[in-house]
Each structure stands twice: as C-alpha cells, then as structure tokens.
Design an enzyme around this catalytic site. Structure first.
Site, mmCIF file in Angstrom:
data_model
loop_
_atom_site.group_PDB
_atom_site.id
_atom_site.type_symbol
_atom_site.label_atom_id
_atom_site.label_comp_id
_atom_site.label_asym_id
_atom_site.label_seq_id
_atom_site.Cartn_x
_atom_site.Cartn_y
_atom_site.Cartn_z
ATOM 1 N N LYS A 114 0.862 -1.191 0.000
ATOM 2 C CA LYS A 114 0.000 0.000 0.000
ATOM 3 C C LYS A 114 0.891 1.231 0.000
ATOM 4 O O LYS A 114 2.038 1.167 0.436
ATOM 5 C CB LYS A 114 -0.879 0.016 1.260
ATOM 6 C CG LYS A 114 -2.121 0.854 1.141
ATOM 7 C CD LYS A 114 -3.282 0.091 0.527
ATOM 8 C CE LYS A 114 -4.529 0.930 0.429
ATOM 9 N NZ LYS A 114 -5.692 0.113 0.057
HETATM 10 P P1 NAD Z 1 -13.317 7.677 -2.414
HETATM 11 O O1 NAD Z 1 -12.283 8.711 -2.197
HETATM 12 O O2 NAD Z 1 -13.862 7.453 -3.774
HETATM 13 O O3 NAD Z 1 -14.566 7.922 -1.440
HETATM 14 C C1 NAD Z 1 -14.407 8.098 -0.062
HETATM 15 C C2 NAD Z 1 -15.764 8.510 0.509
HETATM 16 O O4 NAD Z 1 -15.626 8.608 1.932
HETATM 17 C C3 NAD Z 1 -16.247 9.870 0.027
HETATM 18 O O5 NAD Z 1 -17.636 9.803 -0.221
HETATM 19 C C4 NAD Z 1 -15.950 10.793 1.199
HETATM 20 O O6 NAD Z 1 -16.818 11.894 1.233
HETATM 21 C C5 NAD Z 1 -16.206 9.854 2.343
HETATM 22 N N1 NAD Z 1 -15.581 10.319 3.581
HETATM 23 C C6 NAD Z 1 -14.328 10.771 3.766
HETATM 24 N N2 NAD Z 1 -14.162 11.149 5.040
HETATM 25 C C7 NAD Z 1 -15.327 10.923 5.671
HETATM 26 C C8 NAD Z 1 -15.771 11.093 6.995
HETATM 27 N N3 NAD Z 1 -14.974 11.598 7.930
HETATM 28 N N4 NAD Z 1 -17.052 10.746 7.298
HETATM 29 C C9 NAD Z 1 -17.854 10.228 6.351
HETATM 30 N N5 NAD Z 1 -17.476 10.043 5.077
HETATM 31 C C10 NAD Z 1 -16.233 10.381 4.739
HETATM 32 O O7 NAD Z 1 -12.673 6.337 -1.815
HETATM 33 P P2 NAD Z 1 -13.073 4.837 -2.161
HETATM 34 O O8 NAD Z 1 -12.138 4.365 -3.218
HETATM 35 O O9 NAD Z 1 -14.526 4.707 -2.339
HETATM 36 O O10 NAD Z 1 -12.625 4.098 -0.810
HETATM 37 C C11 NAD Z 1 -13.469 4.023 0.324
HETATM 38 C C12 NAD Z 1 -12.978 2.901 1.234
HETATM 39 O O11 NAD Z 1 -12.960 1.684 0.497
HETATM 40 C C13 NAD Z 1 -11.545 3.060 1.782
HETATM 41 O O12 NAD Z 1 -11.480 2.484 3.056
HETATM 42 C C14 NAD Z 1 -10.729 2.256 0.809
HETATM 43 O O13 NAD Z 1 -9.501 1.820 1.368
HETATM 44 C C15 NAD Z 1 -11.664 1.098 0.563
HETATM 45 N N6 NAD Z 1 -11.405 0.350 -0.662
HETATM 46 C C16 NAD Z 1 -11.384 0.966 -1.881
HETATM 47 C C17 NAD Z 1 -11.151 0.206 -3.016
HETATM 48 C C18 NAD Z 1 -11.207 0.807 -4.396
HETATM 49 O O14 NAD Z 1 -11.128 0.038 -5.357
HETATM 50 N N7 NAD Z 1 -11.367 2.093 -4.566
HETATM 51 C C19 NAD Z 1 -10.891 -1.165 -2.908
HETATM 52 C C20 NAD Z 1 -10.933 -1.755 -1.654
HETATM 53 C C21 NAD Z 1 -11.200 -0.988 -0.538
#
Ligand code: NAD
Length: 424
Positions: A114
């Site tokens: 990561k």
């Molecule tokens: P993203 O940046 O697209 O979205 C993040 C979301 O979280 C946004 O809607 C943001 O407004 C919200 N957010 C941020 N801070 C916040 C808070 N304090 N309270 C409430 N909401 C809040 O990110 P993503 O890619 O959707 O990732 C989200 C989660 O999923 C992370 O934990 C990431 O590690 C995990 N994840 C992502 C992927 C991927 O393919 N993108 C894969 C596996 C896991």
C-alpha cells in the site's frame, strides 16, 4: 517470540494495532504453520519519501509519502495509493497488511502493499496534483514495477492519477509499462468493470450473506457511509436488486429518507458538488444520528475506525458489509458478534477491486482485453467461491467470518513462506 517494531508505538486502537490483534486471534487455527506467524507482524519493506513540488504560486511545499510492501511470499506487491491529510506510515502498514490477507483470501498471486501521501488532494490544482503524483512515483520507482509491486487507486486517487503514475514510471524505464499500475483509464490498458468492481464485490458478498441469513434484498433498507467509488457503486447495485438506500453519510454531511433515495439523482448531485450534503431528495440529519438509522444492512465505505464500541452498541442493522478497509475497531467487532450482527469483513467484502485489478494486469500482459460481461461473471464466481470456503471454515471452527478469512488467507501465505524457505 514476538519482536515488536521500533518504528511504531503499540496502540490497540490504531489500524496497525487492530491488525496485530486480528493476527493473534487466528494463530490457534494455523496448526504447525503458526511457527511462521511472526512474518505477518513484520512488514517486509517500508519506504518513506519526501515529495517536494513547486506550487502554482511559485512556493515550494514538501509532502510525506510512503510505500509499504508488507509481504511478497505469494507474488508481487499489490495495493492502492491513498491521498489523504491523515495518512501515516502506521496506517499504510495496516492497509498493506490487510492487502496481503485479502489477496490470499481470494487466492490472487500477489503479496500485499500500500502507499500514500499526507495531502488533501482537494486543496491542490490539477497541475499541482500531477507534479505531486509524478514526483512520488519517481521516488518510489525503484521498488514498484509490473513484476515487483503494482499500485492502484484508493481514497483520494483515481484513474487520472494512475495514468500519470504509469506514464512517469514508463518514462523512467524507457518503455511503456502499462502493468505497473491498475485502475487506469480504459484506453491506456485499463479494464472494463474496474471502476465499479469493489462496489460489485460488496454487493456479491452481501447478496450471498443475506441469502444465508434469510434476509430478502427486495425492500431491504441500506445505510451507506462514504459515497465515493465503493459506496456509490454498492448502493446502485443494491437498489437494482430492490433494496432502498435510507441514509448516506460522506464528508459533506448526512442525509436520510426512510422511503429510499433516487440513486441517479443522488449521483448527479455528487458529480456536481463532490458530496451528498446538498441533495434535496432527503432530509439533512446530524452526523452522529447516522449510526442510529433503522436499517437492515450497513455499509461502511469511507475510512478506518468508524464503528466504535459505542456505535456498535447502537447499530440496528442485521448485516454489516465492510466496503472500507478497517472500519470496525477490534473491541467493537466483538460487540457486533455478541449482538448477533453478521459482519462480512473488509478482507473479503471489498476484494472485488483487487480481483478486477488482477484481471487488468493479466489483460495488459496478454494485450488482449475481455468484455465487461466476462469480467463481471469471473468476478462474481471468484467472490462466491472464496466466500463459500470462508463460510465453511467459520462453521467448522465456530468462528467469525473475519477470523475465518484470516485463517484461510494466512494458511496460504505461511504455506508459501514455508515452501520458499528463508534466504539465505
Ligand atoms: P473515495 O475517495 O472514492 O470515497 C471516499 C468517501 O468517503 C467519500 O464519499 C468521502 O466523502 C467519504 N468520507 C471521507 N471522510 C469521511 C468522513 N470523515 N465521514 C464520512 N465520510 C467520509 O474512496 P473509495 O475508493 O470509495 O474508498 C473508500 C474505502 O474503500 C476506503 O477504506 C478504501 O480503502 C476502501 N477500498 C477501496 C477500493 C477501491 O477500489 N477504490 C478497494 C478496496 C477498498
């Protein structure tokens, strides 16, 4: 014997501390392989880099960047890059370790890695973001590569950032290396289905879990925290299956509508404003009230450490689908178990993204691209098969799905460790 790391302060409430406790919990199920378990508590390689860039106003700023390769026993490192102001080395260590477990849980030929930069990408201009990404990629360039370690998007990063990473790495090695990152734009070797893959995986594992506990998706009430890449895609698929989204929270606020929200309208608002706060098809509620939402399924899809003991005691959901990495604190996990709330843990629930990243990497090598249907069918099968094996393990030992996922995954990781042997 456990040799603690000198470069992190032990803290059971941090993401890394949570991960270490999760590992301890799986040790009784590893048999003789437990002999190798310390390897899970020691990241193989942790790189901290200084990322200086010239800002648009002519000033120079320095950002702190990281790339951690937690374990490479099963193949090259694989895991996202996070741009967020709260990123720390310790957080990246935990996220890289969960990638090791996740990749093994769905049996992908990868280790876990990561990366991240301590930055709020919303405060940077497009050009500043490009300079930041290119400098960071150059700084970590000697440990990444299509056969070494393959970054992908995570919170705060997207296909454009992956395109800059791919271009920078390619310029430095003197050849187009599309397999160095995944989650790229389609015409640069990206894969169909990648953008929504994590959300799709959340939906597929959620659908299977709901079926097993007799929860009908038609009419099921869903609450989603985080309406970014993962949360929005999962919400869309659940509504297509007849469920209704009754509460959504993101960094711009919390909205609720017991009758369900129109996903297309909500997506339009998020595209326009960057958040759900101004959506008029729901009522604005207090952020903390989100955790009291009357719902059947809760999908945390934002950041770590969101479900605390206090919130776990209040949740009304029957099923928690961990779209985010590490959203549940270690002791809160036990509260959910005691309350009979089923948790599909991050290390299997959100593995859909890395699974389609793997498809992207394979397609890049063969320069032969699959249709979106082929991608989705293969993804569905991998997720269903992996969950079935994990469920069998959980039933056999009467353990949670989280410990069962760790058991299945750690057996694969430590078997690879044992078979490869220690060098020299
Ligand atoms: P993203 O940046 O697209 O979205 C993040 C979301 O979280 C946004 O809607 C943001 O407004 C919200 N957010 C941020 N801070 C916040 C808070 N304090 N309270 C409430 N909401 C809040 O990110 P993503 O890619 O959707 O990732 C989200 C989660 O999923 C992370 O934990 C990431 O590690 C995990 N994840 C992502 C992927 C991927 O393919 N993108 C894969 C596996 C896991």
């Amino acid at each position: 014997m456990h040799e603690p790391l000198s470069y992190v302060t032990p803290n059971p409430h941090s993401a890394w501390g949570t991960y270490l406790l999760q590992v301890d919990r799986v040790l009784p199920y590893l048999g003789p392989l437990a002999r190798w378990s310390e390897t899970l508590k020691h990241p193989k390689r942790a790189l901290i880099v200084d990322v200086p860039i010239e800002m648009d106003d002519g000033s120079v700023r320095h950002f702190e960047g990281y790339r951690v390769q937690h374990n490479l026993s099963r193949g090259p490192g694989k895991g996202g890059v996070r741009y967020h102001p709260d990123v720390t080395l310790e957080e990246v260590m935990a996220l890289s370790a969960w990638m090791t477990v996740k990749n093994a849980a769905v049996n992908l030929p990868y280790g876990g890695a990561k990366g991240g930069i301590r930055v709020d990408p919303r405060q940077l201009s497009h050009k500043e973001l490009e300079r930041l990404t290119r400098r960071y990629t150059s700084e970590i360039g000697f440990i990444i590569g299509p056969q070494q370690d393959i970054p992908a998007p995570d919170v705060g990063t997207n296909p454009q950032i992956m395109a800059w990473m791919m271009d920078t790495y390619s310029m430095n090695v003197g050849a187009t290396a599309s397999g160095v990152v995944t989650g790229k734009p389609i015409h640069l070797g990206g894969s169909l289905g990648r953008v929504k893959a994590t959300g799709r995986g959340v939906f597929v594992t959620g659908r299977e879990a709901a079926r097993r506990i007799g929860l009908n998706l038609d009419g099921a009430r869903i609450a989603v925290q985080g309406f970014g890449n993962v949360g929005s895609a999962a919400a869309e698929l659940f509504t297509s299956a007849g469920a209704k989204v009754v509460a959504v929270q993101d960094h711009t606020g919390t909205i609720a509508n017991a009758g369900g929200m129109d996903m297309a309208d909500l997506m339009d608002v998020v595209r326009r404003d960057g958040g759900v706060g101004a959506f008029t098809g729901a009522e604005r509620i207090d952020d903390e009230a989100f955790w009291d939402t009357d719902c059947d399924i809760l999908i945390p899809a934002a950041l770590e450490g969101q479900i605390t003991v206090a919130r776990a005691n209040r949740l009304k959901a029957k099923l928690v689908l961990e779209g985010a990495n590490g959203p549940t604190m270690f002791d809160a996990d036990d509260v959910l178990t005691d309350r009979g709330i089923l948790v599909v843990p991050d290390v299997i629930c959100n593995a859909g993204g890395v699974t389609v990243s793997y498809f992207e990497w394979v397609q890049d090598f063969s320069s032969f691209f699959w249709t979106e249907d082929e991608i989705n069918v293969r993804l569905d099968k991998i997720m269903v098969d992996a969950l079935r094996k994990i469920w069998d393990m959980a039933d056999r030992h009467r353990i949670t799905l989280r410990t069962a996922t760790f058991a299945v995954a750690c057996e694969r990781i430590l078997m690879a460790r044992q078979e490869r042997g220690l060098y020299p």
